[in-house]
Scaffold this motif. Structure first.
Motif, PDB file in Angstrom:
ATOM      1  N   LEU A  17      -9.335   2.700  -7.028  1.00 17.46           N
ATOM      2  CA  LEU A  17      -8.543   3.871  -6.670  1.00 17.46           C
ATOM      3  C   LEU A  17      -8.517   4.810  -7.874  1.00 17.46           C
ATOM      4  O   LEU A  17      -8.229   4.382  -8.991  1.00 17.46           O
ATOM      5  N   HIS A  18      -8.802   6.092  -7.618  1.00 17.34           N
ATOM      6  CA  HIS A  18      -8.855   7.065  -8.703  1.00 17.34           C
ATOM      7  C   HIS A  18      -8.168   8.354  -8.280  1.00 17.34           C
ATOM      8  O   HIS A  18      -8.396   8.871  -7.178  1.00 17.34           O
ATOM      9  N   HIS A  19      -7.319   8.879  -9.180  1.00 14.29           N
ATOM     10  CA  HIS A  19      -6.676  10.171  -8.942  1.00 14.29           C
ATOM     11  C   HIS A  19      -6.247  10.722 -10.288  1.00 14.29           C
ATOM     12  O   HIS A  19      -5.345  10.163 -10.934  1.00 14.29           O
ATOM     13  N   ARG A  39      -2.736  -0.082   3.407  1.00 17.20           N
ATOM     14  CA  ARG A  39      -1.403   0.312   2.936  1.00 17.20           C
ATOM     15  C   ARG A  39      -1.452   0.786   1.486  1.00 17.20           C
ATOM     16  O   ARG A  39      -0.785   1.751   1.105  1.00 17.20           O
ATOM     17  N   ALA A  40      -2.262   0.092   0.676  1.00 18.33           N
ATOM     18  CA  ALA A  40      -2.376   0.471  -0.730  1.00 18.33           C
ATOM     19  C   ALA A  40      -2.967   1.866  -0.883  1.00 18.33           C
ATOM     20  O   ALA A  40      -2.477   2.679  -1.680  1.00 18.33           O
ATOM     21  N   VAL A  41      -4.004   2.152  -0.133  1.00 17.42           N
ATOM     22  CA  VAL A  41      -4.635   3.471  -0.210  1.00 17.42           C
ATOM     23  C   VAL A  41      -3.655   4.560   0.223  1.00 17.42           C
ATOM     24  O   VAL A  41      -3.538   5.610  -0.423  1.00 17.42           O
ATOM     25  N   ALA A  42      -2.932   4.330   1.302  1.00 17.42           N
ATOM     26  CA  ALA A  42      -1.968   5.320   1.782  1.00 17.42           C
ATOM     27  C   ALA A  42      -0.887   5.589   0.751  1.00 17.42           C
ATOM     28  O   ALA A  42      -0.485   6.744   0.531  1.00 17.42           O
ATOM     29  N   ARG A  43      -0.400   4.555   0.099  1.00 15.19           N
ATOM     30  CA  ARG A  43       0.646   4.738  -0.913  1.00 15.19           C
ATOM     31  C   ARG A  43       0.084   5.428  -2.156  1.00 15.19           C
ATOM     32  O   ARG A  43       0.752   6.270  -2.768  1.00 15.19           O
ATOM     33  N   PHE A  44      -1.138   5.104  -2.524  1.00 15.52           N
ATOM     34  CA  PHE A  44      -1.750   5.688  -3.709  1.00 15.52           C
ATOM     35  C   PHE A  44      -1.924   7.194  -3.572  1.00 15.52           C
ATOM     36  O   PHE A  44      -1.839   7.932  -4.562  1.00 15.52           O
ATOM     37  N   VAL A 104       1.006  -3.307  -0.888  1.00 14.84           N
ATOM     38  CA  VAL A 104       0.151  -4.416  -0.449  1.00 14.84           C
ATOM     39  C   VAL A 104       0.980  -5.502   0.217  1.00 14.84           C
ATOM     40  O   VAL A 104       0.590  -6.076   1.246  1.00 14.84           O
ATOM     41  N   LEU A 105       2.151  -5.774  -0.347  1.00 11.71           N
ATOM     42  CA  LEU A 105       2.984  -6.878   0.127  1.00 11.71           C
ATOM     43  C   LEU A 105       3.939  -6.483   1.249  1.00 11.71           C
ATOM     44  O   LEU A 105       4.716  -7.320   1.716  1.00 11.71           O
TER      45      LEU A 105
END
Length: 280
Positions: A17-19, A39-44, A104-105
């Motif tokens: 993930l990069h931003h 979920r991780a991508v959406a939160r990131f 993630v959790l």
């Protein structure tokens, strides 16, 4: 601002993930793996904007009034060090890792997972699982953390890292209950590994190196010249005494401090095994 990006690494098992300044590596195991990655991508995608919106408060020694989830983790992580000078920015990488791990959790069937944010790592270990965690030491290695251990985060700081340091440690790696507390503690212990006033240590005001630094005019280490073995030991002893106090207060579980090939450990005995770490 550039959009957040997500791509699989060549092994097809880990996600990058990069931003902007944020680079994270995610590893997830379990039947709920695919949904957890989503979920991780959406939160990131919202993380950086949330932090930028609160930067003035996060760069202050107070940090009160923040509202974002990651920002609140940062403020909580530095609170145990008051009234010493530390800003919530000392825990930004660890808090970011914790924030994505929480996403993630937030669903079922994740046996094991980690979020590595530039070397500061938050991880989840399910029943019966273990995690091998990298430790910065003269001989690179790892420690094994089990489900029942009170450790869910690791972070490393030092004069050679991405952030500025007030001390001279090559590296201080901390194991703690979470990545944000480990991040803040690693910063403070690394600051304590020092030889104040030593002529071989080149220091410069932080604001001259980075005009927007949260450290302002405080002198940060730019270079360290020749030190005797006794001087190295003296600097490490100063850091160890500070770290011992954090262990006694329950702020950290263990730490490994290194400088010029010398290494000291505090807290729970660290059984460092030489090998390439599987995770973190």
């Amino acid at each position: 601002m550039q959009r957040a990006q997500a791509r699989w690494l060549p092994d097809g098992k880990r996600l990058h993930l990069h931003h902007g300044p944020i680079d994270m590596i995610l590893g997830i195991e379990g039947a709920g793996r695919n949904a957890a990655f989503q979920r991780a991508v959406a939160r990131f995608e919202t993380l950086l904007e949330e932090l930028v919106a609160e930067l003035p408060r996060l760069r202050s020694n107070d940090g009160s009034g923040v509202t974002g989830g990651a920002a609140r983790r940062m403020v909580s992580a530095v609170a145990p060090f008051a009234p010493e000078f530390i800003t919530p920015m000392a825990a930004v990488a660890g808090a970011g890792a914790e924030t994505i791990l929480q996403a993630v959790l937030d669903g079922p069937d994740v046996r094991r997972a980690y979020v590595n944010n530039g070397g500061d790592v938050a991880f989840h270990i399910g029943p019966g699982e273990v995690m091998r965690v990298a430790i910065a030491s003269p001989v690179p290695g790892h420690v094994t953390v089990r489900h029942g251990d009170p450790v869910r985060g690791v972070a490393t700081s030092g004069a050679g890292g991405r952030s500025h340091s007030l001390g001279i440690a090559d590296a201080v790696t901390v194991l703690a209950r979470g990545a944000a507390p480990a991040d803040a503690a690693a910063t403070m212990i690394a600051n304590a590994v020092d030889l104040p006033g030593h002529p071989a240590i080149d220091r410069v005001p932080a604001c001259e190196v980075s005009p927007d630094s949260d450290l302002g005019p405080r002198a940060v280490t730019r270079a360290v010249g020749a030190l005797s073995a006794d001087e190295v030991a003296e600097a490490l002893d100063a850091g160890r005494a500070y770290a011992d106090r954090l262990v006694a207060r329950g702020v950290v579980h263990a730490a490994c401090l290194t400088l010029r090939g010398q290494c000291v450990s505090v807290g729970e005995t660290l059984m460092i095994e030489e090998s390439d770490p599987e995770h973190a």
